[in-house]
Design a protein around this motif. Structure first.
Motif, PDB file in Angstrom:
ATOM      1  N   ILE A   1     -91.309  14.261 -82.602  1.00 58.39           N
ATOM      2  CA  ILE A   1     -91.708  14.053 -81.208  1.00 58.39           C
ATOM      3  C   ILE A   1     -92.819  15.016 -80.806  1.00 58.39           C
ATOM      4  CG2 ILE A   1     -89.470  13.142 -80.451  1.00 58.39           C
ATOM      5  CD1 ILE A   1     -89.009  15.908 -79.138  1.00 58.39           C
ATOM      6  N   ALA A   2     -93.594  14.569 -79.830  1.00 60.94           N
ATOM      7  CA  ALA A   2     -94.569  15.422 -79.160  1.00 60.94           C
ATOM      8  C   ALA A   2     -94.165  15.523 -77.701  1.00 60.94           C
ATOM      9  CB  ALA A   2     -95.968  14.837 -79.295  1.00 60.94           C
ATOM     10  N   VAL A   3     -94.390  16.690 -77.085  1.00 63.89           N
ATOM     11  CA  VAL A   3     -93.934  16.940 -75.716  1.00 63.89           C
ATOM     12  C   VAL A   3     -95.088  17.464 -74.872  1.00 63.89           C
ATOM     13  CG1 VAL A   3     -92.296  18.200 -74.266  1.00 63.89           C
ATOM     14  CG2 VAL A   3     -91.611  17.496 -76.571  1.00 63.89           C
ATOM     15  N   VAL A   4     -95.248  16.881 -73.700  1.00 65.11           N
ATOM     16  CA  VAL A   4     -96.233  17.346 -72.716  1.00 65.11           C
ATOM     17  C   VAL A   4     -95.468  17.820 -71.485  1.00 65.11           C
ATOM     18  CG1 VAL A   4     -98.129  16.674 -71.198  1.00 65.11           C
ATOM     19  CG2 VAL A   4     -98.047  15.811 -73.539  1.00 65.11           C
TER      20      VAL A   4
ATOM     21  N   SER B   1     -89.131  24.506 -85.260  1.00 61.76           N
ATOM     22  CA  SER B   1     -90.510  24.887 -85.513  1.00 61.76           C
ATOM     23  C   SER B   1     -91.417  24.129 -84.545  1.00 61.76           C
ATOM     24  CB  SER B   1     -90.887  24.554 -86.961  1.00 61.76           C
ATOM     25  OG  SER B   1     -92.211  24.932 -87.233  1.00 61.76           O
ATOM     26  N   VAL B   2     -92.367  24.851 -83.947  1.00 62.17           N
ATOM     27  CA  VAL B   2     -93.186  24.273 -82.887  1.00 62.17           C
ATOM     28  C   VAL B   2     -94.657  24.418 -83.219  1.00 62.17           C
ATOM     29  CG1 VAL B   2     -93.811  24.422 -80.447  1.00 62.17           C
ATOM     30  CG2 VAL B   2     -91.438  24.788 -81.142  1.00 62.17           C
ATOM     31  N   THR B   3     -95.417  23.339 -83.020  1.00 65.84           N
ATOM     32  CA  THR B   3     -96.879  23.378 -83.110  1.00 65.84           C
ATOM     33  C   THR B   3     -97.458  23.183 -81.714  1.00 65.84           C
ATOM     34  OG1 THR B   3     -96.977  22.509 -85.365  1.00 65.84           O
ATOM     35  CG2 THR B   3     -98.933  22.222 -84.000  1.00 65.84           C
ATOM     36  N   LEU B   4     -98.272  24.152 -81.299  1.00 68.17           N
ATOM     37  CA  LEU B   4     -98.929  24.031 -79.995  1.00 68.17           C
ATOM     38  C   LEU B   4    -100.280  23.361 -80.164  1.00 68.17           C
ATOM     39  CD1 LEU B   4     -98.368  27.472 -78.171  1.00 68.17           C
ATOM     40  CD2 LEU B   4     -97.154  25.329 -77.840  1.00 68.17           C
ATOM     41  N   ILE B   5    -100.567  22.425 -79.272  1.00 70.38           N
ATOM     42  CA  ILE B   5    -101.895  21.810 -79.229  1.00 70.38           C
ATOM     43  C   ILE B   5    -102.618  22.356 -78.009  1.00 70.38           C
ATOM     44  CG2 ILE B   5    -103.154  19.661 -78.808  1.00 70.38           C
ATOM     45  CD1 ILE B   5    -101.218  18.212 -80.555  1.00 70.38           C
ATOM     46  N   ASP B   6    -103.797  22.909 -78.259  1.00 75.94           N
ATOM     47  CA  ASP B   6    -104.613  23.434 -77.165  1.00 75.94           C
ATOM     48  C   ASP B   6    -105.490  22.298 -76.636  1.00 75.94           C
ATOM     49  OD1 ASP B   6    -106.308  24.664 -75.429  1.00 75.94           O
ATOM     50  OD2 ASP B   6    -107.022  26.202 -76.835  1.00 75.94           O
ATOM     51  N   PRO B   7    -105.229  21.821 -75.421  1.00 81.30           N
ATOM     52  CA  PRO B   7    -106.012  20.685 -74.910  1.00 81.30           C
ATOM     53  C   PRO B   7    -107.472  21.042 -74.622  1.00 81.30           C
ATOM     54  CG  PRO B   7    -104.546  21.542 -73.213  1.00 81.30           C
ATOM     55  CD  PRO B   7    -104.198  22.262 -74.475  1.00 81.30           C
ATOM     56  N   ILE B   8    -107.763  22.330 -74.407  1.00 76.90           N
ATOM     57  CA  ILE B   8    -109.159  22.726 -74.151  1.00 76.90           C
ATOM     58  C   ILE B   8    -109.990  22.514 -75.416  1.00 76.90           C
ATOM     59  CG2 ILE B   8    -110.684  24.611 -73.405  1.00 76.90           C
ATOM     60  CD1 ILE B   8    -108.242  25.850 -72.022  1.00 76.90           C
ATOM     61  N   GLU B   9    -109.380  22.787 -76.559  1.00 80.25           N
ATOM     62  CA  GLU B   9    -110.065  22.626 -77.830  1.00 80.25           C
ATOM     63  C   GLU B   9    -110.079  21.180 -78.305  1.00 80.25           C
ATOM     64  OE1 GLU B   9    -111.556  24.876 -79.854  1.00 80.25           O
ATOM     65  OE2 GLU B   9    -111.241  26.534 -78.449  1.00 80.25           O
TER      66      GLU B   9
ATOM     67  N   LYS C   1    -103.287  20.459 -88.715  1.00 84.44           N
ATOM     68  CA  LYS C   1    -102.205  20.325 -89.701  1.00 84.44           C
ATOM     69  C   LYS C   1    -100.871  20.510 -88.990  1.00 84.44           C
ATOM     70  CE  LYS C   1    -104.935  21.887 -93.656  1.00 84.44           C
ATOM     71  NZ  LYS C   1    -105.053  22.895 -94.761  1.00 84.44           N
ATOM     72  N   ILE C   2    -100.137  19.422 -88.897  1.00 83.53           N
ATOM     73  CA  ILE C   2     -98.850  19.444 -88.196  1.00 83.53           C
ATOM     74  C   ILE C   2     -97.763  19.054 -89.181  1.00 83.53           C
ATOM     75  CG2 ILE C   2     -97.499  18.511 -86.283  1.00 83.53           C
ATOM     76  CD1 ILE C   2    -100.160  17.769 -84.929  1.00 83.53           C
ATOM     77  N   ASP C   3     -96.829  19.973 -89.400  1.00 82.46           N
ATOM     78  CA  ASP C   3     -95.697  19.662 -90.277  1.00 82.46           C
ATOM     79  C   ASP C   3     -94.868  18.542 -89.658  1.00 82.46           C
ATOM     80  OD1 ASP C   3     -92.779  20.035 -91.253  1.00 82.46           O
ATOM     81  OD2 ASP C   3     -93.971  21.255 -92.649  1.00 82.46           O
ATOM     82  N   LYS C   4     -94.382  17.636 -90.488  1.00 80.32           N
ATOM     83  CA  LYS C   4     -93.633  16.485 -89.968  1.00 80.32           C
ATOM     84  C   LYS C   4     -92.321  16.876 -89.300  1.00 80.32           C
ATOM     85  CE  LYS C   4     -91.338  15.409 -94.351  1.00 80.32           C
ATOM     86  NZ  LYS C   4     -91.111  14.358 -95.379  1.00 80.32           N
ATOM     87  N   ASN C   5     -91.850  18.119 -89.543  1.00 82.73           N
ATOM     88  CA  ASN C   5     -90.617  18.592 -88.914  1.00 82.73           C
ATOM     89  C   ASN C   5     -90.871  19.368 -87.617  1.00 82.73           C
ATOM     90  OD1 ASN C   5     -88.804  17.611 -90.940  1.00 82.73           O
ATOM     91  ND2 ASN C   5     -89.544  19.255 -92.296  1.00 82.73           N
TER      92      ASN C   5
END
Length: 815
Positions: free
Chosen positions: A33-36, A144-152, A178-182
């Motif tokens: 999942i992705a969360v906003v 485990s969390v991957t942050l996406i920077d919307p400015i970039e 690169k986003i791990d599937k987990n």
């Protein structure tokens, strides 16, 4: 992959943050999942308030500290619930963010201006901190969390405060991450970056739009927008109590609903998900088990092609007219070009060639800019009188009905117009045909809530509602409420709802706030401290004029009866057991009927004659079919029917009268019954019904009591006086009995309108001969009914039958 977006109300406190974390975990166990995230509730509002200088400079720091404390208290409370929460790290981040914020705002105060680039930085702080807090909560739960920077990663086109994301370019950038599937993907909503990598924001409902864009970029198979309602309703449930949840709507229907004011999603949010055909669910964090509403390409699950009634407030209407409008091909493009040049959106547009008129609507906050722009564009036409000065109408709203291919349905517009017509709501402009999915109308803002309720009921609610205001809770009023409670199941089966707005007596009032719960009304009434008077009544009825509002008068109050014209003019039906209005001056009698007719309202008073007997309705139907009265005679008093029946059995007058009073047949002071005035009033009503323009003084009364009978100050004194007549009446009864007759107190109307009330000796062949024990009997000799009359006979006194008649009249207001 599934995308989840959580709004500010879903992140309002520590408990809700942790609830969102649990929802994320449950979804993550099924798929990636992705969360906003939005900012916590009210945070962005506070920040906007600071910038717009809606508070004094000396209180700006106080407001910033207030916002900072919201976050500090939030993480404090999270720590109390989740002991391994990394409080120190997040507190440091919060302090750093607000130190920077204070420094920025200090500069704004010194410069006395705030560039849009700085404004965007200030108002987006809440989203950024929400993501840091959620990341820490999830990591404490070993996610485990991957942050996406919307400015970039979100390339945005437009200004700093209302940008649009370039989805193809943003998709390329995000695909490089690169986003791990987990991993759980986290991103703050509302934010993007321009070509210079500067922070910009995405305008109103920017977080929802961010979620739709990210779902598109990640090729998510679905999107869930989590908020504080169960989904999309047929109307705003805060305004319309019977609004119902929609299982699904199409992208286009959702677009129309949101465009015309529904707090669902912004049209910009729907564009990306509709373009990439991503199903979107509206869900409720306070009711996780609810299915919510699905927004998808085609809506097949809903049988009703109509989806909702919504409204947009704070509308201004411009009226452009003049001889130059004849050359409309030139005027319209110039209007559109002028408004487009100034980034002004036209909400609704109509044109009348025959009247040389163009009407368009915009939001109120753009009025001055529009007026200035149009005056500049058309300065020559205005100078040469080719165009009239622009007419502006304020305080308007737009009501819209949304559905699938609505323009093809022949009965939609007619239902809208008829329901608004019933509520005396004027339509100032209509737009139909420009969209396949909506019909929109401009009305005055003060009527919008009433209008939304009425139109919604016309399309989505098959129940018939009576909004009742009861005045008088003595024997009849109390019995009426008891009968309505008893008949609840029957009313439910007939889809009838009686909602009591208020219950009052001469001293105080119980406001029921539109409720149908009457079980404890006596208790609640005792506890009410609201004083009742005419001023309060007038204020109340002007505020509460629903589509089928009814004043029920169960009093015998003269002053109240004089207010019936006022009630009818304020769109209330009037149902009354009070005879005073119908027996007052004939001019007022006519005025009531004229007002009822003019306002399309009902004035119902069946119980004025014969209590529960259908006397008035029967008489009216007879004369509607062309019948005429030749003669009438009747026993019109249940109390006197009872008393004279007892006299026939040998009971003395004083004792018979006392028994009648104890049974509730008489007025509080039985003198009023024995005076004959009550019978005279009923006879007057009947005479007027058949067309005689007479007054009460025209009716000849032969009283039961002698002229010199003293009207007593107390009931006990009255009965002492009455005993003096016992022997006289006993002798009179015996005299009639000896020749086979009985005494009855009879009201008569002769062919020429002569009316009289008196004691008569009745023989065995008369239809009134056997009438006693509280019964009424009315014999109508007409062209259709002679020589044998039409006779109506039954109990004409008592709270039960009178309340039953009032109840019947109340239900007749629905026809």
């Amino acid at each position: 992959m599934k995308l989840l977006k959580f709004g500010g109300t879903s992140l309002a406190n520590a408990e809700k943050f942790l609830c969102v974390a649990n929802i994320i975990k449950q979804k993550k166990d099924v798929e990636q999942i992705a969360v906003v995230l939005s900012a916590p509730a009210n945070v962005t509002n506070y920040l906007v308030t600071i910038i717009e200088k809606k508070i004094q400079n000396n209180k700006i720091l106080e407001t910033i500290n207030l916002v900072e404390n919201i976050f500090v208290e939030l993480i404090n409370n999270i720590l109390k619930i989740q002991s391994d929460f990394n409080y120190q790290k997040i507190e440091t981040i919060i302090k750093k963010e607000f130190d920077e914020l204070k420094s920025i705002i200090h500069g704004v105060v010194l410069l006395k201006q705030c560039p849009d680039s700085i404004r965007a930085i200030i108002i987006s702080r809440g989203e950024i901190l929400s993501v840091f807090i959620m990341k820490s909560i999830l990591e404490c739960k070993n996610h485990s969390v991957t942050l996406i920077d919307p400015i970039e990663n979100f390339l945005s086109i437009g200004n700093y405060l209302d940008s649009t994301v370039d989805i193809p370019e943003s998709k390329k950038r995000i695909n490089k991450i690169k986003i791990d599937k987990n991993d759980i993907i986290l991103m703050p909503g509302f934010i993007a970056g321009n070509e210079e990598k500067e922070l910009v924001v995405l305008g109103r409902n920017g977080s929802d739009y961010s979620a739709a864009v990210l779902a598109s970029c990640l090729n998510a198979h679905s999107c869930e927008i989590w908020t504080d309602v169960d989904g999309v309703f047929t109307a705003d449930p805060r305004i319309v109590s019977n609004a119902r949840l929609l299982k699904s709507i199409s992208y286009q229907e959702a677009m129309e609903l949101s465009y015309f004011g529904a707090k669902v999603l912004h049209p910009r949010t729907i564009e990306p998900i509709s373009q990439f055909k991503i199903p979107c669910f509206i869900k409720n964090t306070n009711n996780v088990e609810s299915d919510g509403t699905l927004i998808c390409e085609k809506n097949n699950s809903e049988k009703n092609f109509l989806k909702g009634v919504t409204h947009l407030d704070n509308i201004v209407m411009f009226n452009v007219s003049g001889t130059s409008i004849k050359y409309v091909g030139n005027i319209i493009p110039r209007i559109f070009t002028t408004l487009s040049r100034n980034n002004i959106k036209i909400i609704l547009f109509t044109q009348s060639s025959s009247e040389n008129k163009i009407i368009f609507c915009i939001m109120n906050n753009e009025m001055d800019k529009v007026l200035s722009s149009l005056n500049k564009e058309f300065q020559l036409e205005l100078k040469d009188k080719l165009l009239n000065s622009f007419q502006i109408t304020n305080n308007l709203s737009i009501l819209s009905v949304i559905g699938s291919n609505i323009y093809q349905k022949h009965n939609v517009a007619s239902k809208i117009f008829s329901s608004l017509g019933e509520g005396n709501i004027n339509i100032l402009a209509v737009a139909q045909g420009s969209s396949e999915h909506s019909i929109s109308l401009v009305i005055e803002k003060k009527y919008i809530l009433k209008a939304v309720q009425k139109v919604h009921d016309a399309f989505f609610y098959n129940k018939k509602i009576i909004y009742a205001f009861l005045i008088g809770i003595g024997g009849i009023g109390s019995e009426l409420l008891a009968q309505i409670l008893k008949q609840k199941q029957y009313l439910d089966e007939k889809n009838i709802i009686i909602k009591f707005l208020a219950i009052a007596n001469s001293k105080k009032i119980l406001i029921l706030e539109n409720t149908t719960k009457l079980c404890n009304w006596k208790n609640d009434f005792k506890q009410s401290n609201e004083t009742f008077n005419l001023k309060f009544l007038n204020k109340f009825i002007k505020k509460n004029h629903f589509s089928n509002s009814v004043i029920i008068d169960c009093t015998s109050d003269q002053y109240l009866s004089e207010q019936y014209v006022n009630f009818l003019e304020n769109n209330f039906h009037v149902v009354t057991s009070n005879k005073k209005a119908n027996t007052s001056k004939f001019s007022y009698y006519k005025n009531i009927r004229h007002t009822a007719y003019k306002n399309n309202k009902k004035f119902l008073y069946e119980t004025n004659v014969g209590a529960g007997l259908p006397v008035i309705e029967t008489l009216q139907k007879l004369f509607q079919t062309g019948d005429n009265l030749i003669r009438f005679k009747g026993i019109l008093s249940g109390s006197l029917s009872f008393i004279f029946g007892k006299l026939e059995e040998g009971v003395l007058l004083s004792q018979a009268t006392r028994e009648a009073k104890e049974l509730g047949f008489t007025e509080p002071n039985p003198y009023d019954d024995l005076s004959g005035i009550d019978v005279a009033r009923k006879l007057l009503i009947l005479a007027r019904e058949v067309g005689y323009e007479i007054e009460l003084k025209d009716i000849k009364i032969e009283p039961i009591l002698p002229i010199d009978f003293k009207k007593c100050n107390s009931v006990n004194e009255f009965f002492l006086q009455l005993k003096k007549l016992d022997t006289f009446f006993l002798n009179r009864i015996n005299k009639a009995h000896n020749i086979g007759n009985v005494l009855r107190f009879v009201g008569t109307i002769e062919n020429k309108g002569e009316c009289y009330v008196k004691i008569e000796e009745i023989n065995i062949n008369d239809p009134l001969y056997k009438v006693k024990n509280g019964e009424n009997a009315l014999a109508f000799y007409t062209n259709y009914y002679q020589p044998i009359p039409l006779v109506l006979r039954g109990y004409g006194a008592g709270n039960k039958v009178t309340a039953s008649g009032v109840f019947s009249d109340l239900l007749r207001t629905l026809s």
